[in-house]
Design a protein around this motif. Structure first.
Motif, PDB file in Angstrom:
ATOM      1  N   UNK A   1       7.067  46.795  17.594  1.00 31.25           N
ATOM      2  CA  UNK A   1       6.029  47.441  18.102  1.00 31.25           C
ATOM      3  C   UNK A   1       6.137  47.692  19.509  1.00 31.25           C
ATOM      4  N   UNK A   2       6.685  46.921  20.468  1.00 35.13           N
ATOM      5  CA  UNK A   2       7.117  46.783  21.737  1.00 35.13           C
ATOM      6  C   UNK A   2       8.021  48.048  21.997  1.00 35.13           C
ATOM      7  N   UNK A   3       8.987  48.201  21.228  1.00 34.11           N
ATOM      8  CA  UNK A   3      10.065  48.997  21.180  1.00 34.11           C
ATOM      9  C   UNK A   3       9.634  50.521  20.777  1.00 34.11           C
ATOM     10  N   UNK A   4       8.964  50.372  19.654  1.00 33.61           N
ATOM     11  CA  UNK A   4       8.524  51.688  18.885  1.00 33.61           C
ATOM     12  C   UNK A   4       7.036  51.654  18.550  1.00 33.61           C
ATOM     13  N   UNK A   5       6.088  51.854  19.296  1.00 33.14           N
ATOM     14  CA  UNK A   5       4.841  51.733  19.304  1.00 33.14           C
ATOM     15  C   UNK A   5       4.264  52.666  18.218  1.00 33.14           C
TER      16      UNK A   5
ATOM     17  N   UNK B   1      10.225  35.091  13.318  1.00 35.05           N
ATOM     18  CA  UNK B   1       9.606  35.230  11.938  1.00 35.05           C
ATOM     19  C   UNK B   1       9.360  36.483  11.930  1.00 35.05           C
ATOM     20  N   UNK B   2       8.817  36.821  10.672  1.00 36.40           N
ATOM     21  CA  UNK B   2       8.394  38.256  10.385  1.00 36.40           C
ATOM     22  C   UNK B   2       7.223  39.005  11.357  1.00 36.40           C
ATOM     23  N   UNK B   3       6.187  37.827  11.650  1.00 36.09           N
ATOM     24  CA  UNK B   3       5.281  38.219  12.587  1.00 36.09           C
ATOM     25  C   UNK B   3       5.527  38.676  13.908  1.00 36.09           C
ATOM     26  N   UNK B   4       6.625  37.856  14.334  1.00 37.81           N
ATOM     27  CA  UNK B   4       7.015  38.042  15.667  1.00 37.81           C
ATOM     28  C   UNK B   4       7.862  39.225  16.020  1.00 37.81           C
ATOM     29  N   UNK B   5       8.679  39.442  14.619  1.00 37.62           N
ATOM     30  CA  UNK B   5       9.604  40.636  14.808  1.00 37.62           C
ATOM     31  C   UNK B   5       8.616  41.883  14.798  1.00 37.62           C
ATOM     32  N   UNK B   6       7.659  41.957  13.884  1.00 41.81           N
ATOM     33  CA  UNK B   6       6.744  42.979  14.072  1.00 41.81           C
ATOM     34  C   UNK B   6       6.116  43.259  15.428  1.00 41.81           C
ATOM     35  N   UNK B   7       5.979  42.184  16.204  1.00 46.46           N
ATOM     36  CA  UNK B   7       5.570  42.359  17.612  1.00 46.46           C
ATOM     37  C   UNK B   7       6.490  43.069  18.464  1.00 46.46           C
TER      38      UNK B   7
END
Length: 281
Positions: free
Chosen positions: A190-194, A181-187
């Motif tokens: 963030x892992x790839x491009x903090x 979902x959108x929230x998980x995708x944001x995480x």
């Protein structure tokens, strides 16, 4: 021994529970999900998270189950016999160990990835039933019995290209990775491009999920394609405002080649954008 995820992989609670359940039951973990949802990467991160060696067996349409056990190179032996090689008298010199054999003989427990099992022939899973269940097999040419020193953690991925046999499914613990979902995708982003600007992430995700909701797409963009798209946006220093304006003025997203993988989907978005502009006049 519990898998809790890693800094490089966003694992949901359900996914972590599935991994740990498979380890507890000592059964292979069968992972399904859309391409690009991190099925293969899961095995890499489970190995990293548990501090274990990873062995990868990538399946192709021509792969046979026997290759995972061992292969006997009769051609090389015949050639060596014609050349008068001494080693020809020991057949073991012509036995090539497969990934299952390597996992079985490892001095410590390893993680074994059997990647995209559904690419192989329909009988491929059934041909491994005994080996995955009993964790042993016989080498016909030498009479050797190979038995696992430590039962490996086996992770099997499938893209659902074909149905897997019931007998095989009964021996696995199954988990389907839902699209984030959108929230998980944001995480995940963030892992790839903090250090990525939040405004750009917000706009990019808005466009990404809008594209995914279009009915009739032959291939919806996946997580890995979103990551590639963001990488391009960063490389070109494209601010969120440009991305927003581009989306409102053009038929398809900026640098859409990272998201859309065939001309039919591009043409479909162009037609939809044209019809939308006409309706707004």
């Amino acid at each position: 021994m519990q898998f809790k995820g890693t800094d490089n992989y966003v694992a949901t609670d359900d996914l972590r529970m599935a991994v740990n359940a498979a380890i507890t039951l000592e059964r292979p973990l069968l992972i399904k999900g859309e391409p690009g949802t991190g099925k293969t990467m899961l095995a890499e991160e489970v190995a990293a998270g548990l501090g274990k060696k990873l062995l990868c067996w990538h399946i192709k349409s021509t792969t046979k189950a026997q290759q995972g056990l061992y292969e006997y190179d009769a051609v090389s032996r015949l050639r060596d016999s014609q050349l008068g090689e001494e080693k020809v008298h020991d057949i073991a010199n012509y036995i090539k160990k497969g990934m299952l054999w390597q996992a079985f003989e490892a001095d410590e427990q390893v993680v074994l990835l059997i990647d995209e099992i559904d690419k192989a022939d329909i009988e491929f899973p059934n041909d491994l039933l005994v080996e995955l269940d009993k964790m042993e097999f016989s080498v016909y040419e030498t009479g050797e019995q190979v038995k696992a020193k430590h039962r490996p953690i086996i992770i099997i991925t499938s893209n659902n290209e074909k149905e897997l046999p019931d007998a095989f499914l009964r021996r696995c613990f199954f988990h389907y990775i839902q699209f984030p979902d959108r929230e998980t995708m944001e995480e995940i982003v963030k892992v790839h491009y903090p250090d990525l600007q939040q405004e750009l992430v917000k706009e990019a995700l808005e466009i990404f999920f809008e594209v995914r909701t279009v009915n009739g797409l032959k291939k919806k963009p996946s997580t890995s394609e979103l990551i590639d798209w963001l990488k391009l946006l960063m490389a070109d220093n494209i601010p969120a405002e440009v991305l927003r304006d581009s989306e409102s003025n053009n038929a398809v997203p900026l640098l859409h080649g990272a998201l859309l993988k065939n001309e039919q989907d591009v043409h479909m978005l162009e037609r939809l954008a044209f019809m939308t502009r006409r309706a707004q006049r």
